[in-house]
Design an enzyme around this catalytic site. Structure first.
Site, mmCIF file in Angstrom:
data_model
loop_
_atom_site.group_PDB
_atom_site.id
_atom_site.type_symbol
_atom_site.label_atom_id
_atom_site.label_comp_id
_atom_site.label_asym_id
_atom_site.label_seq_id
_atom_site.Cartn_x
_atom_site.Cartn_y
_atom_site.Cartn_z
ATOM 1 C CG ASP A 18 8.614 41.462 -18.062
ATOM 2 O OD1 ASP A 18 9.797 41.630 -17.697
ATOM 3 O OD2 ASP A 18 7.799 40.805 -17.377
ATOM 4 C CB SER A 19 11.683 38.184 -19.056
ATOM 5 O OG SER A 19 11.107 38.320 -17.770
ATOM 6 N N GLY A 51 16.281 37.070 -14.728
ATOM 7 C CA GLY A 51 16.936 37.339 -13.440
ATOM 8 C C GLY A 51 18.108 36.447 -13.121
ATOM 9 C CG ASN A 83 12.379 46.716 -11.837
ATOM 10 O OD1 ASN A 83 12.600 47.773 -11.257
ATOM 11 N ND2 ASN A 83 11.147 46.261 -11.977
ATOM 12 C CB THR A 84 16.113 41.976 -14.993
ATOM 13 O OG1 THR A 84 15.401 41.519 -13.849
ATOM 14 C CG2 THR A 84 17.443 41.259 -15.090
ATOM 15 C CD GLU A 160 5.957 34.364 -16.335
ATOM 16 O OE1 GLU A 160 5.342 33.695 -17.174
ATOM 17 O OE2 GLU A 160 6.273 35.554 -16.517
ATOM 18 C CB CYS A 196 10.965 41.862 -9.904
ATOM 19 S SG CYS A 196 10.489 40.655 -11.171
#
Ligand code: DGL
Length: 218
Positions: A18-19, A51, A83-84, A160, A196
């Protein structure tokens, strides 16, 4: 791959990507069902947030990074827990890698299965909600529903921040949800898709500001 093959007798890890920390919302249920499976979790903190990036940036960055991670960790399977990245780059990653790749995409189908009002909200990143992948999911699985969308970078940042122990401010969470519910017809939304992987980490905060009876799916 069967559940047994994935969970036992294989020392190769499952690689989650993931990011940021959002993918932990995907790791948790996998850990619960495959407690002994080795896991590697990679967060592209240098590229975070995804995003607000362009399609071109994500489509170039994610396959390149995953290529290097696969070389290094030799996973049995890759899970793009974002998801992105999935809605933009899943096909590119699958084409580039020689391991099975699972994506994470907006849960429009399960939302349509339970919506009574037939008005569904999709809450994702700005990049995710504009993807043709989402148009396609809506057309295939929610053709008789109105599907409203809202992209929120603020919710990603708030998720975050929870890792640093910061509680999400209810007024800010409410304002982001209003970006969806405040749209024409948004007052009829009865199911919201957390599109997300960061947003389930704000599940309690979202539920606290949502109208009574609203359901969230991811
Ligand atoms: N967790 C990611 C997703 O599911 C993206 C968050 C971000 O980097 O903007 O879309």
């Amino acid at each position: 791959m069967t559940r047994e093959e994935a969970g036992t007798g294989d020392a190769r890890p499952i690689l989650f990507f993931d990011s940021g920390i959002g993918g932990l919302s995907v790791v948790a249920p996998v850990r619960a069902s495959l407690p002994s499976a080795p896991i590697v979790y990679a967060a592209d903190s240098a590229g975070f947030p995804y995003g607000t990036r362009s399609e071109g940036e994500i489509a170039a960055r994610v396959p390149a990074l995953l290529g290097r991670l696969v070389e290094r960790y030799r996973p049995r399977i890759v899970v793009i827990a974002c998801n992105t990245a999935s809605t933009i780059a899943l096909a590119h990653v699958r084409a580039a890698l020689d391991v099975p790749v699972v994506g994470t995409v907006p849960a429009i189908r399960p939302a349509a299965a339970i919506s009574v009002t037939r008005v569904i909200g999709v809450l994702g990143t700005e990049a995710t909600v504009r993807q043709p992948y989402v148009d396609d999911l809506a057309a295939r699985f929610a053709a008789d529903c109105t599907v409203l969308r809202h992209g929120s970078a603020a919710l990603v940042e708030m998720a975050e921040a929870t890792l640093a122990g910061e509680a999400p401010p209810p007024d800010r969470v409410g304002a982001e949800l209003h970006g969806l519910l405040g749209q024409p017809g948004g007052d009829r939304i009865d199911v919201v898709v957390n599109a997300c992987t960061h947003f389930p980490l704000l599940g309690d905060a979202l539920a606290a500001v949502a109208p009574a009876g609203m359901r969230f799916v991811d």
